[in-house]
Design an enzyme around this catalytic site. Structure first.
Site, short mmCIF file in Angstrom:
data_model
loop_
_atom_site.label_atom_id
_atom_site.label_comp_id
_atom_site.label_asym_id
_atom_site.label_seq_id
_atom_site.Cartn_x
_atom_site.Cartn_y
_atom_site.Cartn_z
N ASP A 127 3.20 -4.77 8.13
CA ASP A 127 1.96 -4.01 8.02
C ASP A 127 0.81 -5.01 8.08
O ASP A 127 0.55 -5.76 7.13
CB ASP A 127 1.95 -3.25 6.69
CG ASP A 127 0.61 -2.60 6.37
OD1 ASP A 127 -0.35 -2.77 7.14
OD2 ASP A 127 0.52 -1.93 5.31
N GLN A 182 -4.41 -5.40 6.77
CA GLN A 182 -5.34 -6.30 6.11
C GLN A 182 -5.35 -7.70 6.72
O GLN A 182 -6.18 -8.53 6.35
CB GLN A 182 -5.00 -6.41 4.61
CG GLN A 182 -5.20 -5.11 3.85
CD GLN A 182 -6.65 -4.67 3.77
OE1 GLN A 182 -7.55 -5.50 3.71
NE2 GLN A 182 -6.87 -3.37 3.77
N CYS A 240 -4.76 2.31 -3.67
CA CYS A 240 -3.51 2.83 -3.08
C CYS A 240 -2.37 1.83 -3.24
O CYS A 240 -1.57 1.63 -2.33
CB CYS A 240 -3.71 3.20 -1.61
SG CYS A 240 -4.79 4.60 -1.35
N HIS A 243 0.86 -1.18 0.00
CA HIS A 243 0.00 0.00 0.00
C HIS A 243 0.90 1.23 0.00
O HIS A 243 2.02 1.19 0.49
CB HIS A 243 -0.86 -0.04 1.28
CG HIS A 243 -1.93 0.99 1.36
ND1 HIS A 243 -1.68 2.29 1.70
CD2 HIS A 243 -3.28 0.90 1.18
CE1 HIS A 243 -2.81 2.97 1.73
NE2 HIS A 243 -3.80 2.15 1.41
N LYS A 251 -10.60 -1.61 10.57
CA LYS A 251 -10.76 -2.74 9.66
C LYS A 251 -11.16 -4.02 10.39
O LYS A 251 -11.45 -5.04 9.76
CB LYS A 251 -9.47 -2.97 8.86
CG LYS A 251 -9.11 -1.81 7.93
CD LYS A 251 -7.86 -2.08 7.15
CE LYS A 251 -7.34 -0.86 6.41
NZ LYS A 251 -8.22 -0.40 5.33
#
Length: 404
Positions: A198, A201, A362, A121, A224
């Site tokens: 990261d 997600q 993104c 991203h 999220k």
């Protein structure tokens, strides 16, 4: 097995109509919907506790402080961090990445290298580009293949004693690819590099164990995973957090201030300047409780079943191509229909009450790799159903017929 009727009743937004049609929400990769228990907890905080934390001796301040630190403990337990002070509250994944990148400005020098991946991203690309421009370090990129997987043989070649930090997503937001982060962490450590994962997600789908992974940093967002927007977590190993300088100056992050010298507070407060999103932090704990009550094994089973069903139904549409065909992926389907712009499909599908995401997500380097302007992304959550997938498939077919 999940009681889907009961779970869907927990999410009031799912019962509404959009454009006169029942809402079908497949934009969970952008943000998840919120259960009633989370919505109620936000109101309850402002109705019953609202006060600033860590600074007051009065009862409400102490209640707010206790609730905030209890939430920190919930996060610690959820990700299996060794210490509560290794868990920093942030405004989201982007903030956490920028905090670490800013800290590494005091470590890197010309000739050092930062390794990122092709699947990132923009939030996990731009801060490192800025860091390299500031320090004279070099940005190196792990390439990907047609299936949307990182090429591990090339990753191995990139690593050297020049590598100071590797930063990679746990799961690709654009393709759903689950990266082999355990292997990547081990390889980074072999050359003495730190590694940041990261997890934005990943946390809606899996329960990360930062000690089992042995990552140096792990970042994610609350919104999220059924939590409020403007909330996030940066986990960092104690040794690394002590090594990095503060990201922001202000109240809370100080021990003593004079015009001659300021000394900084101990962890975690060293990185938590100013009044935080107190309600958000507390209610993130509520969201984590909710998701654990559903059970991540149940979540994974439901989402995998829906992913397989949706993939089978969509690939049967003539001219439709799915991007991201890794064997190890989560509930994201990114696709296009030959000859039709993804925005046009998304607009028609929306008129039928179905929320999908269109564009580059993104993640423009991924789109450049495939030579496309963007994709239609359907990101699935545990509260979705096969009937909703059928509605999506029918809507895509209708859009294709109208636009062909």
């Amino acid at each position: 097995m999940l009681d889907l009727q009961k779970i869907r009743a927990d999410f009031p937004i799912l019962s509404q109509k959009v454009n006169g049609k029942p809402l079908v929400y497949f934009d969970n990769g952008a943000t998840s919907q919120k259960p009633q228990v989370v919505i109620d907890a936000i109101a309850q905080y402002y109705q019953e506790i609202n006060a600033n934390i860590h600074r007051g001796v009065h009862t409400l301040s102490q209640l707010a402080t206790d609730a905030y630190e209890v939430a920190r403990g919930k996060v610690q337990a959820h990700i299996n961090a060794e210490h509560a002070h290794e868990v920093l509250f942030t405004s989201g994944t982007t903030f956490g990445i920028n905090l670490v990148a800013n800290g590494f400005a005091s470590i890197l020098k010309p000739g050092d290298e930062v390794v990122v991946s092709s699947l990132e991203h923009h939030s996990n690309i731009v801060p490192w580009q800025m860091l390299c421009e500031k320090t004279g370090a070099t940005l190196r990129v792990i390439p990907m293949n047609e299936d949307g997987e990182l090429i591990m043989a090339e990753y191995d070649k990139l690593l050297s004693d020049k590598t100071k930090i590797v930063t990679v997503n746990h799961i690709s937001n654009a393709l759903g690819t689950v990266n082999p982060v355990k292997y990547m962490i081990e390889k980074a450590h072999e050359v003495g590099a730190a590694i940041l994962i990261d997890g934005a997600q990943a946390v809606p789908h899996i329960k990360p164990d930062v000690r089992e992974l042995d990552c140096d940093f792990y970042v994610f967002s609350g919104h999220k995973m059924c939590g409020p927007t403007g909330t996030g977590i940066l986990y960092g190993k104690e040794a690394w957090l002590n090594k990095l300088p503060p990201y922001q100056g202000g109240g809370e992050m100080i021990k003593e201030v004079s015009f001659e010298k300021t000394t900084y507070a101990d962890l975690p407060h060293k990185f938590e300047a100013g009044t935080p999103n107190i309600a958000g932090g507390i209610v993130l704990g509520t969201a984590i409780d909710y998701m654990n009550s559903v059970g991540f094994e149940n979540i994974q089973k439901q989402e995998l079943e829906l992913l397989e069903y949706a993939t089978k139904q969509l690939v049967a549409i003539e001219g439709l191509r799915i991007y991201g065909t890794s064997k190890n992926k989560t509930s994201v389907i990114s696709f296009n229909i030959e000859g039709i712009h993804p925005y046009d499909i998304g607009s028609i599908v929306d008129k039928l009450g179905i929320a999908v995401r269109t564009g580059h997500h993104c993640a423009q380097p991924i789109m450049q790799f495939y030579g496309i302007p963007g994709t239609i992304r359907a990101s699935i959550s545990f509260y979705n159903t096969k009937e909703e997938i059928d509605s999506l498939v029918a809507a895509v077919k209708k859009a294709q017929m109208m636009l062909s």
